[in-house]
Design a protein around this motif. Structure first.
Motif, mmCIF file in Angstrom:
data_model
loop_
_atom_site.group_PDB
_atom_site.id
_atom_site.type_symbol
_atom_site.label_atom_id
_atom_site.label_comp_id
_atom_site.label_asym_id
_atom_site.label_seq_id
_atom_site.Cartn_x
_atom_site.Cartn_y
_atom_site.Cartn_z
ATOM 1 N N LEU A 280 29.299 44.070 41.805
ATOM 2 C CA LEU A 280 29.744 44.721 40.567
ATOM 3 C C LEU A 280 30.904 45.670 40.857
ATOM 4 C CD1 LEU A 280 27.569 46.190 37.749
ATOM 5 C CD2 LEU A 280 29.338 47.597 38.792
ATOM 6 N N ALA A 281 30.775 46.441 41.927
ATOM 7 C CA ALA A 281 31.828 47.390 42.283
ATOM 8 C C ALA A 281 33.127 46.668 42.633
ATOM 9 C CB ALA A 281 31.380 48.267 43.446
ATOM 10 N N ALA A 282 33.022 45.479 43.203
ATOM 11 C CA ALA A 282 34.217 44.710 43.548
ATOM 12 C C ALA A 282 35.014 44.374 42.296
ATOM 13 C CB ALA A 282 33.825 43.434 44.290
ATOM 14 N N VAL A 283 34.309 43.977 41.235
ATOM 15 C CA VAL A 283 34.976 43.680 39.970
ATOM 16 C C VAL A 283 35.592 44.957 39.388
ATOM 17 C CG1 VAL A 283 34.638 42.900 37.588
ATOM 18 C CG2 VAL A 283 33.508 41.695 39.474
ATOM 19 N N ALA A 284 34.815 46.037 39.376
ATOM 20 C CA ALA A 284 35.299 47.297 38.804
ATOM 21 C C ALA A 284 36.497 47.834 39.581
ATOM 22 C CB ALA A 284 34.176 48.328 38.804
ATOM 23 N N ASP A 285 36.419 47.808 40.900
ATOM 24 C CA ASP A 285 37.498 48.314 41.751
ATOM 25 C C ASP A 285 38.770 47.505 41.554
ATOM 26 O OD1 ASP A 285 38.543 49.783 44.277
ATOM 27 O OD2 ASP A 285 38.681 47.660 44.847
ATOM 28 N N SER A 286 38.654 46.188 41.564
ATOM 29 C CA SER A 286 39.841 45.338 41.416
ATOM 30 C C SER A 286 40.448 45.478 40.029
ATOM 31 C CB SER A 286 39.481 43.878 41.694
ATOM 32 O OG SER A 286 39.140 43.691 43.052
ATOM 33 N N ARG A 307 40.637 38.402 32.512
ATOM 34 C CA ARG A 307 40.659 36.935 32.528
ATOM 35 C C ARG A 307 40.877 36.415 33.948
ATOM 36 N NH1 ARG A 307 44.104 36.347 28.888
ATOM 37 N NH2 ARG A 307 42.678 35.910 27.172
ATOM 38 N N GLU A 308 41.768 37.040 34.686
ATOM 39 C CA GLU A 308 42.008 36.615 36.071
ATOM 40 C C GLU A 308 40.743 36.741 36.917
ATOM 41 O OE1 GLU A 308 45.354 38.145 38.167
ATOM 42 O OE2 GLU A 308 46.701 38.034 36.431
ATOM 43 N N LEU A 309 40.048 37.859 36.773
ATOM 44 C CA LEU A 309 38.831 38.067 37.562
ATOM 45 C C LEU A 309 37.733 37.084 37.152
ATOM 46 C CD1 LEU A 309 38.750 41.969 37.632
ATOM 47 C CD2 LEU A 309 39.246 40.442 39.550
ATOM 48 N N ALA A 310 37.678 36.762 35.863
ATOM 49 C CA ALA A 310 36.630 35.867 35.372
ATOM 50 C C ALA A 310 36.823 34.428 35.841
ATOM 51 C CB ALA A 310 36.577 35.911 33.845
ATOM 52 N N ARG A 321 32.985 37.993 33.502
ATOM 53 C CA ARG A 321 32.999 37.427 32.145
ATOM 54 C C ARG A 321 32.472 38.423 31.122
ATOM 55 N NH1 ARG A 321 30.851 31.264 33.456
ATOM 56 N NH2 ARG A 321 32.872 30.440 34.159
ATOM 57 N N THR A 322 31.556 39.262 31.532
ATOM 58 C CA THR A 322 31.068 40.311 30.631
ATOM 59 C C THR A 322 32.214 41.236 30.236
ATOM 60 O OG1 THR A 322 28.857 40.264 31.617
ATOM 61 C CG2 THR A 322 29.467 42.255 30.408
ATOM 62 N N LEU A 323 33.031 41.580 31.204
ATOM 63 C CA LEU A 323 34.183 42.440 30.946
ATOM 64 C C LEU A 323 35.205 41.721 30.059
ATOM 65 C CD1 LEU A 323 35.449 45.190 31.634
ATOM 66 C CD2 LEU A 323 36.490 44.116 33.640
ATOM 67 N N LEU A 324 35.458 40.443 30.367
ATOM 68 C CA LEU A 324 36.421 39.679 29.569
ATOM 69 C C LEU A 324 35.963 39.553 28.127
ATOM 70 C CD1 LEU A 324 38.910 37.906 29.208
ATOM 71 C CD2 LEU A 324 37.580 35.971 30.097
#
Length: 346
Positions: A280-286, A307-310, A321-324
């Motif tokens: 989770l932190a990897a997504v948030a940090d990036s 979108r890129e991360l998803a 995808r939750t963030l997107l």
């Protein structure tokens, strides 16, 4: 603020332009020279009238009178002075929990500004005496969010768009906590506290890196990259010196750069070896980095970054995808310019 009945009732629309100042915050101001314009509610004519101008010295009698009027709920501050008011209480963040006249957006601004200042100081001087007030302020924020987790949305509308270490820390805290709260259910306050602190200090080891590496526009040399690869371990060591060590913090500090395909660092672990908190932190940090303007890359639109991360299999796709989905549904519309807010002068 409850409207007063009978003669001299305080009109409800006063809150649109003014807010009632609490006795606790009034007491935190310099006694003789309040830094904001004060207004008094005249019960005889049911209107607000100017009492004193900001910076004007009050007499002993006025100091006593202000305290009495404030205790009765009759002292107000103009919302046009909010930037001055907030810069005063930003160093006493617990006051936001006592002032019930602040709007949600105003509290978010104050909390973010306080966290930004605390992190910047700790980044420059990572010692216990500087860490302790940072920790207290993080706990104020989690207490505020624990009362209503939906308040995290106001923080998400206030992501910084220009990179600084302290801004990145605040961004990661906001994004990471928002993601965590989506599936937290009936969480324990202790878990919220720990997650918030871990996300906030995850990159503190970067403060031990040579400054030129953090502003270098071209590619890093192999020996320079090796130095950068050390920052997760340095983050852990700094927090050990603060005598704050728990699983979520160790995982997030040490493993937020690990990737599911094993291409990350420092351990090159993959897939199920990466704890859920670190993924989770990897997504948030990036994401927090991608939406800011850095020396080597322009800021991305938040929806495009999500979108890129998803679609990047190196990350936990479900989390991304939750963030997107949130950005696709305009969950964080009307973003606030926090870069300008923290840089404005009184």
């Amino acid at each position: 603020m409850d409207d007063k009945n009978a003669t001299g009732a305080v009109p409800g629309d006063i809150n649109e332009e003014y807010y009632q100042i609490s006795a606790e915050i009034m007491a935190s101001f310099p006694r003789y020279r309040p830094p904001v314009d004060l207004f008094v509610f005249r019960e005889d004519i049911a209107v607000l009238a100017p009492y004193s101008r900001k910076g004007t010295r009050l007499s002993n009698e006025q100091v006593e009178e202000v305290a009495e009027l404030c205790a009765r709920g009759n002292i107000f501050v103009s919302r046009s002075d909010h930037h001055i008011y907030s810069r005063h209480i930003v160093r006493q963040l617990d006051l936001v929990l006592q002032d019930h006249n602040l709007k949600e957006a105003e509290i978010a601004n104050i909390c973010i500004h306080a966290l930004y200042l605390r992190y910047a100081e700790f980044y420059e001087q990572p010692v216990k005496a500087v860490f302790d007030p940072l920790y207290r302020d993080v706990m104020v924020v989690t207490e505020y969010l624990a009362e209503d987790p939906r308040r995290i949305n106001a923080f998400m509308r206030r992501l910084f768009r220009r990179y600084e270490p302290a801004k990145h820390a605040v961004n990661t805290l906001a994004v990471g906590l928002w993601l965590w709260l989506q599936n937290a259910g009936d969480f324990q306050r202790k878990n919220l506290d720990r997650m918030a602190l871990a996300l906030f200090v995850h990159d503190i080891g970067m403060g031990k890196m040579p400054a030129f590496l953090l502003t270098k526009k071209g590619p890093l040399k192999p020996e320079e990259r090796e130095k950068i690869l050390q920052h997760p371990l340095l983050s852990v060591k700094i927090m050990q010196k603060m005598e704050v060590v728990f699983d979520d913090l160790l995982q997030i500090c040490f493993e937020h750069h690990e990737r599911l395909d094993g291409s990350g660092y420092p351990q090159r672990i993959r897939g199920g070896q990466i704890p859920a908190t670190a993924a989770l932190a990897a997504v948030a940090d990036s994401f927090a980095a991608m939406v800011t303007e850095r020396c080597y890359a322009p800021a991305k639109d938040p929806k495009e970054a999500a979108r890129e991360l998803a679609t990047d299999q190196r990350y936990n796709v479900s989390v991304a995808r939750t963030l997107l989905a949130a950005y696709a549904n305009d969950a964080f519309s009307a973003p606030h310019d926090m870069d300008a807010f923290v840089e404005q002068k009184d």
